[in-house]
Design a protein around this motif. Structure first.
Motif, PDB file in Angstrom:
ATOM      1  N   ALA A  15       0.825  -1.215   0.000  1.00 12.88           N
ATOM      2  CA  ALA A  15       0.000   0.000   0.000  1.00 12.88           C
ATOM      3  C   ALA A  15       0.857   1.261   0.000  1.00 12.88           C
ATOM      4  N   LEU A  16       2.116   1.159   0.395  1.00 17.83           N
ATOM      5  CA  LEU A  16       3.005   2.317   0.447  1.00 17.83           C
ATOM      6  C   LEU A  16       3.637   2.646  -0.898  1.00 17.83           C
ATOM      7  N   ASP A  17       3.290   1.887  -1.936  1.00 17.44           N
ATOM      8  CA  ASP A  17       3.824   2.142  -3.263  1.00 17.44           C
ATOM      9  C   ASP A  17       3.511   3.583  -3.669  1.00 17.44           C
ATOM     10  N   GLY A  18       4.503   4.289  -4.130  1.00 20.67           N
ATOM     11  CA  GLY A  18       4.320   5.672  -4.546  1.00 20.67           C
ATOM     12  C   GLY A  18       4.549   6.696  -3.446  1.00 20.67           C
ATOM     13  N   LEU A  19       4.798   6.228  -2.224  1.00 21.09           N
ATOM     14  CA  LEU A  19       5.100   7.151  -1.128  1.00 21.09           C
ATOM     15  C   LEU A  19       6.357   7.935  -1.495  1.00 21.09           C
ATOM     16  N   PRO A  20       6.321   9.256  -1.434  1.00 17.95           N
ATOM     17  CA  PRO A  20       7.494  10.037  -1.821  1.00 17.95           C
ATOM     18  C   PRO A  20       8.688   9.739  -0.915  1.00 17.95           C
ATOM     19  N   ASP A  21       9.862   9.777  -1.526  1.00 21.89           N
ATOM     20  CA  ASP A  21      11.082   9.614  -0.737  1.00 21.89           C
ATOM     21  C   ASP A  21      11.253  10.849   0.130  1.00 21.89           C
ATOM     22  N   GLU A  22      11.397  10.626   1.402  1.00 23.09           N
ATOM     23  CA  GLU A  22      11.595  11.714   2.359  1.00 23.09           C
ATOM     24  C   GLU A  22      12.928  11.472   3.062  1.00 23.09           C
ATOM     25  N   TRP A  86       0.676  12.839  -0.039  1.00 25.38           N
ATOM     26  CA  TRP A  86       0.525  11.539  -0.703  1.00 25.38           C
ATOM     27  C   TRP A  86      -0.654  10.801  -0.094  1.00 25.38           C
ATOM     28  N   GLN A  87      -1.312   9.980  -0.913  1.00 29.28           N
ATOM     29  CA  GLN A  87      -2.394   9.136  -0.407  1.00 29.28           C
ATOM     30  C   GLN A  87      -2.369   7.800  -1.126  1.00 29.28           C
ATOM     31  N   ALA A  88      -2.522   6.721  -0.364  1.00 28.19           N
ATOM     32  CA  ALA A  88      -2.615   5.374  -0.925  1.00 28.19           C
ATOM     33  C   ALA A  88      -4.003   5.208  -1.535  1.00 28.19           C
ATOM     34  N   ALA A  89      -4.272   4.048  -2.083  1.00 31.54           N
ATOM     35  CA  ALA A  89      -5.602   3.756  -2.607  1.00 31.54           C
ATOM     36  C   ALA A  89      -6.635   4.034  -1.515  1.00 31.54           C
ATOM     37  N   ALA A  90      -7.805   4.488  -1.923  1.00 29.09           N
ATOM     38  CA  ALA A  90      -8.842   4.925  -0.968  1.00 29.09           C
ATOM     39  C   ALA A  90      -9.170   3.864   0.075  1.00 29.09           C
ATOM     40  N   ASP A  91      -9.165   2.604  -0.294  1.00 28.34           N
ATOM     41  CA  ASP A  91      -9.534   1.548   0.661  1.00 28.34           C
ATOM     42  C   ASP A  91      -8.430   1.234   1.658  1.00 28.34           C
ATOM     43  N   GLN A  92      -7.240   1.817   1.490  1.00 22.10           N
ATOM     44  CA  GLN A  92      -6.122   1.553   2.393  1.00 22.10           C
ATOM     45  C   GLN A  92      -6.134   2.471   3.612  1.00 22.10           C
ATOM     46  N   GLY A  93      -6.641   3.680   3.465  1.00 21.77           N
ATOM     47  CA  GLY A  93      -6.708   4.608   4.600  1.00 21.77           C
ATOM     48  C   GLY A  93      -5.363   5.143   5.026  1.00 21.77           C
ATOM     49  N   LEU A  94      -4.398   5.173   4.134  1.00 20.49           N
ATOM     50  CA  LEU A  94      -3.063   5.682   4.456  1.00 20.49           C
ATOM     51  C   LEU A  94      -2.807   6.970   3.690  1.00 20.49           C
ATOM     52  N   SER A  95      -2.256   7.965   4.377  1.00 21.11           N
ATOM     53  CA  SER A  95      -1.919   9.217   3.709  1.00 21.11           C
ATOM     54  C   SER A  95      -0.799   9.918   4.465  1.00 21.11           C
ATOM     55  N   LEU A  96      -0.148  10.828   3.761  1.00 28.28           N
ATOM     56  CA  LEU A  96       0.946  11.617   4.334  1.00 28.28           C
ATOM     57  C   LEU A  96       0.549  13.082   4.184  1.00 28.28           C
TER      58      LEU A  96
END
Length: 100
Positions: A15-22, A86-96
């Motif tokens: 689900a973290l795919d696409g999370l920006p490198d920080e 950043w936000q994961a797919a809507a059903d994942q509920g993960l965002s930055l």
């Protein structure tokens, strides 16, 4: 261990795919929240370096309607106060989100 990785860790990692490198975080705090008012969000005390706050809004399937409403209000307060990064797919509920 294999079952844990397969059933819990691997789906979250995917689900973290696409999370920006920080850059590496120097301070990290995890805050579990359930049934909290939006006023629960406030600025953390100053600290040196880059800080990351992980807010986990918890809710059981059997939660009372008022708990769901407060959790939804808290999530909306996050969206109002912080800037989306950043936000994961809507059903994942993960965002930055970034504190302006």
């Amino acid at each position: 261990m294999d079952k844990y990785l397969r059933d819990y860790a691997e789906p979250v990692i995917a689900a973290l795919d696409g999370l920006p490198d920080e850059p590496h975080w120097e301070n990290v705090v995890v805050i579990p929240a359930c049934n909290e008012e939006p006023a629960f969000l406030r600025s953390p005390p100053p600290s040196g370096g880059r800080s990351l706050m992980i807010l986990v809004i918890n809710e059981s399937p059997a939660a009372a309607r008022v708990v769901s409403m407060r959790n939804r209000s808290l999530a909306e307060a996050v969206q109002t106060r912080f800037v989306p990064v950043w936000q994961a797919a809507a059903d994942q509920g993960l965002s930055l989100w970034r504190d302006p």
